[in-house]
Scaffold this active site. Structure first.
Site, PDB file in Angstrom:
ATOM      1  N   HIS A 234       0.776  -1.037   0.075  1.00  0.00           N
ATOM      2  CA  HIS A 234      -0.134   0.069   0.056  1.00  0.00           C
ATOM      3  C   HIS A 234       0.853   1.399  -0.063  1.00  0.00           C
ATOM      4  O   HIS A 234       0.752   2.163  -0.721  1.00  0.00           O
ATOM      5  CB  HIS A 234      -0.826  -0.065   1.307  1.00  0.00           C
TER       6      HIS A 234
ATOM      7  N   LYS B  31     -17.250  -7.260   5.956  1.00  0.00           N
ATOM      8  CA  LYS B  31     -15.952  -7.851   5.982  1.00  0.00           C
ATOM      9  C   LYS B  31     -15.826  -8.147   7.879  1.00  0.00           C
ATOM     10  O   LYS B  31     -16.088  -7.377   8.473  1.00  0.00           O
ATOM     11  CB  LYS B  31     -14.784  -6.830   5.627  1.00  0.00           C
TER      12      LYS B  31
ATOM     13  N   ARG C 190      -2.394  -5.855  -8.647  1.00  0.00           N
ATOM     14  CA  ARG C 190      -1.013  -6.829  -8.547  1.00  0.00           C
ATOM     15  C   ARG C 190      -1.393  -7.944  -9.574  1.00  0.00           C
ATOM     16  O   ARG C 190      -0.326  -8.379 -10.182  1.00  0.00           O
ATOM     17  CB  ARG C 190      -1.444  -7.780  -7.199  1.00  0.00           C
TER      18      ARG C 190
ATOM     19  N   SER D 118      -3.188  -7.535   2.224  1.00  0.00           N
ATOM     20  CA  SER D 118      -3.640  -7.564   3.770  1.00  0.00           C
ATOM     21  C   SER D 118      -4.033  -9.030   4.446  1.00  0.00           C
ATOM     22  O   SER D 118      -3.749  -9.413   5.508  1.00  0.00           O
ATOM     23  CB  SER D 118      -4.316  -6.368   4.169  1.00  0.00           C
TER      24      SER D 118
END
Length: 165
Positions: free
Chosen positions: A24, A48, A97, A134
């Protein structure tokens, strides 16, 4: 005509940052070198299960970006495009990514542009931290692995406290 180089261009880097990683920070730092101001926008997603509550994520993000003078942290309330309007931000910056990230972010960028006219800039993840997330780091930490190369010292200590080590 206004000189474009003298205009303030504020960008938003949104995410849950649970926790903020060096990946990040790579994207945030690179964006901070391109745009006048960066708002690290911490989202709340009721679906979440977070390791860190919102206040903890704010504190960890503020600590992690402390050496970047044109970067600040804020909380997203509601839609990202509405948040961007409230912040007078013209750009959303997202790191990608893998191809699957690109596919998802392309859809989101097109929707956000349709809803608000805001542009999205996709930055490829840096080679060193391009494969971390994460959620992956949380899993490694819960299972006793060392995540210290991928997070700041403050984040590492906070994660260790959460997993009981």
């Amino acid at each position: 005509m206004t000189n474009p180089s003298s205009q303030v261009v504020r960008a938003v880097c949104p995410g849950s940052f649970d926790p903020i990683t060096r990946g990040h920070l790579d994207i945030i730092g690179r964006a901070a070198a391109v745009f006048s101001e960066i708002v690290v926008a911490i989202g709340r997603n009721t679906t979440k299960n977070y390791m860190f509550d919102l206040d903890e994520r704010i504190r960890l993000c503020q600590d992690a970006i402390a050496d970047l003078p044109n970067v600040r942290v804020a909380v997203i309330e509601g839609l990202l495009v509405d948040f961007c309007r409230q912040q007078d931000a013209r750009v959303i910056v997202k790191g990608v990514r893998f191809g699957s990230d690109f596919d998802y972010e392309l859809q989101m960028s097109q929707l956000n542009r349709q809803l608000s006219g805001i542009e999205t800039v996709l930055l490829p993840a840096g080679r060193e931290f391009g494969t971390i997330s994460s959620s992956l780091l949380r899993e490694v930490a819960y299972n006793g692995g060392d995540i210290s190369p991928f997070v700041t010292d403050a984040v590492n200590q906070a994660v260790l406290a959460k997993v009981g080590r």
